[in-house]
Design a protein around this motif. Structure first.
Motif, mmCIF file in Angstrom:
data_model
loop_
_atom_site.group_PDB
_atom_site.id
_atom_site.type_symbol
_atom_site.label_atom_id
_atom_site.label_comp_id
_atom_site.label_asym_id
_atom_site.label_seq_id
_atom_site.Cartn_x
_atom_site.Cartn_y
_atom_site.Cartn_z
ATOM 1 N N ASP A 70 89.813 34.145 3.335
ATOM 2 C CA ASP A 70 89.850 35.032 2.174
ATOM 3 C C ASP A 70 89.419 36.427 2.620
ATOM 4 O O ASP A 70 88.228 36.697 2.764
ATOM 5 N N PRO A 71 90.382 37.331 2.843
ATOM 6 C CA PRO A 71 90.022 38.664 3.331
ATOM 7 C C PRO A 71 89.126 39.448 2.380
ATOM 8 O O PRO A 71 88.419 40.360 2.797
ATOM 9 N N ASP A 72 89.108 39.060 1.105
ATOM 10 C CA ASP A 72 88.242 39.744 0.135
ATOM 11 C C ASP A 72 86.816 39.211 0.159
ATOM 12 O O ASP A 72 85.917 39.836 -0.404
ATOM 13 N N ALA A 73 86.629 38.045 0.775
ATOM 14 C CA ALA A 73 85.294 37.453 0.827
ATOM 15 C C ALA A 73 85.105 36.692 2.142
ATOM 16 O O ALA A 73 84.929 35.468 2.151
ATOM 17 N N PRO A 74 85.144 37.405 3.279
ATOM 18 C CA PRO A 74 84.962 36.713 4.558
ATOM 19 C C PRO A 74 83.550 36.153 4.678
ATOM 20 O O PRO A 74 82.604 36.705 4.105
ATOM 21 N N GLU A 75 83.433 35.040 5.374
ATOM 22 C CA GLU A 75 82.119 34.450 5.642
ATOM 23 C C GLU A 75 81.787 34.705 7.104
ATOM 24 O O GLU A 75 82.625 34.492 7.971
ATOM 25 N N SER A 76 80.562 35.115 7.352
ATOM 26 C CA SER A 76 80.112 35.349 8.725
ATOM 27 C C SER A 76 78.954 34.436 9.049
ATOM 28 O O SER A 76 78.083 34.184 8.202
ATOM 29 N N PHE A 77 78.956 33.947 10.292
ATOM 30 C CA PHE A 77 77.944 32.988 10.740
ATOM 31 C C PHE A 77 77.374 33.458 12.071
ATOM 32 O O PHE A 77 78.011 33.330 13.113
ATOM 33 N N ALA A 78 76.167 34.007 12.020
ATOM 34 C CA ALA A 78 75.499 34.512 13.222
ATOM 35 C C ALA A 78 74.777 33.377 13.936
ATOM 36 O O ALA A 78 74.251 32.455 13.305
ATOM 37 N N GLY A 79 74.741 33.468 15.261
ATOM 38 C CA GLY A 79 74.011 32.487 16.048
ATOM 39 C C GLY A 79 72.515 32.590 15.824
ATOM 40 O O GLY A 79 71.985 33.682 15.598
ATOM 41 N N ILE A 80 71.843 31.432 15.885
ATOM 42 C CA ILE A 80 70.386 31.386 15.700
ATOM 43 C C ILE A 80 69.780 30.363 16.660
ATOM 44 O O ILE A 80 70.459 29.448 17.113
ATOM 45 N N ASP A 81 68.499 30.553 16.954
ATOM 46 C CA ASP A 81 67.761 29.604 17.787
ATOM 47 C C ASP A 81 67.164 28.516 16.912
ATOM 48 O O ASP A 81 66.474 28.813 15.927
ATOM 49 N N ILE A 82 67.446 27.271 17.283
ATOM 50 C CA ILE A 82 66.855 26.119 16.599
ATOM 51 C C ILE A 82 66.415 25.126 17.670
ATOM 52 O O ILE A 82 67.235 24.703 18.504
ATOM 53 N N ASP A 83 65.153 24.798 17.675
ATOM 54 C CA ASP A 83 64.612 23.814 18.620
ATOM 55 C C ASP A 83 64.996 24.134 20.065
ATOM 56 O O ASP A 83 65.356 23.240 20.843
ATOM 57 N N GLY A 84 64.975 25.413 20.433
ATOM 58 C CA GLY A 84 65.281 25.821 21.790
ATOM 59 C C GLY A 84 66.763 25.851 22.130
ATOM 60 O O GLY A 84 67.127 26.015 23.294
ATOM 61 N N MET A 85 67.623 25.702 21.132
ATOM 62 C CA MET A 85 69.072 25.748 21.347
ATOM 63 C C MET A 85 69.648 26.898 20.535
ATOM 64 O O MET A 85 69.119 27.235 19.484
ATOM 65 N N TYR A 86 70.741 27.478 21.033
ATOM 66 C CA TYR A 86 71.396 28.568 20.317
ATOM 67 C C TYR A 86 72.610 27.992 19.607
ATOM 68 O O TYR A 86 73.554 27.500 20.245
#
Length: 116
Positions: A70-86
Motif C-alpha cells: 500500500d503506497p499510501d501506508a507503507p510499513e517499515s521494520f527496523a532491525g533490533i537487538d534481541i537476546d544478542g541477535m539482530y
C-alpha cells in the motif's frame, strides 16, 4: 523466547512461505504470533511476496525493510537487538502470522529449535 516456524495465515501449506522466527509465545497481536526474523530469512520472504503484489525493500542507510503493498501506508521494520541477535520484526503487530507445527524446509538459521 524461542525459535519456531511461522507463516502468514492461509499460506502454511506453501513451503516457501514458512519461515524460521524468534518469538515469545505469550506475545501476540489479536491472537496472531509476533515474530522476529534474521536478515537471510527476510530476504527469503521477499522472494515470494511479489506473488501477492507486495515486496520488501531494504534501505541500508536506516537498516529497515519497507513493504510496498500500500503506497499510501507503507510499513517499515527496523532491525533490533534481541537476546544478542539482530532481528527484524516483519509484520509483527500487523500481519496474521501463525505458528506452523512440525514444518520443515529451507530454514536459514543455525539456531536450535528452542532457545530460551
Amino acid at each position: 523466547m524461542q525459535w519456531t516456524n511461522v507463516a502468514i495465515s492461509d499460506l502454511e501449506s506453501r513451503p516457501e512461505c514458512v519461515h524460521r522466527a524468534y518469538i515469545d509465545p505469550e506475545d501476540t497481536w489479536n491472537g496472531w504470533a509476533c515474530p522476529y526474523f534474521e536478515k537471510p530469512e527476510v530476504e527469503r520472504m521477499a522472494a515470494w511476496l511479489h506473488d501477492f503484489d507486495d515486496s520488501l525493500v531494504f534501505d541500508e542507510t536506516t537498516d529497515t525493510f519497507t513493504t510496498t503493498y500500500d503506497p499510501d501506508a507503507p510499513e517499515s521494520f527496523a532491525g533490533i537487538d534481541i537476546d544478542g541477535m539482530y532481528l527484524y520484526p516483519i509484520g509483527n503487530g500487523s500481519w496474521t502470522w501463525t505458528i506452523v507445527e512440525g514444518a520443515t524446509g529451507s530454514l536459514t538459521s543455525n539456531h536450535p529449535s528452542n532457545d530460551s
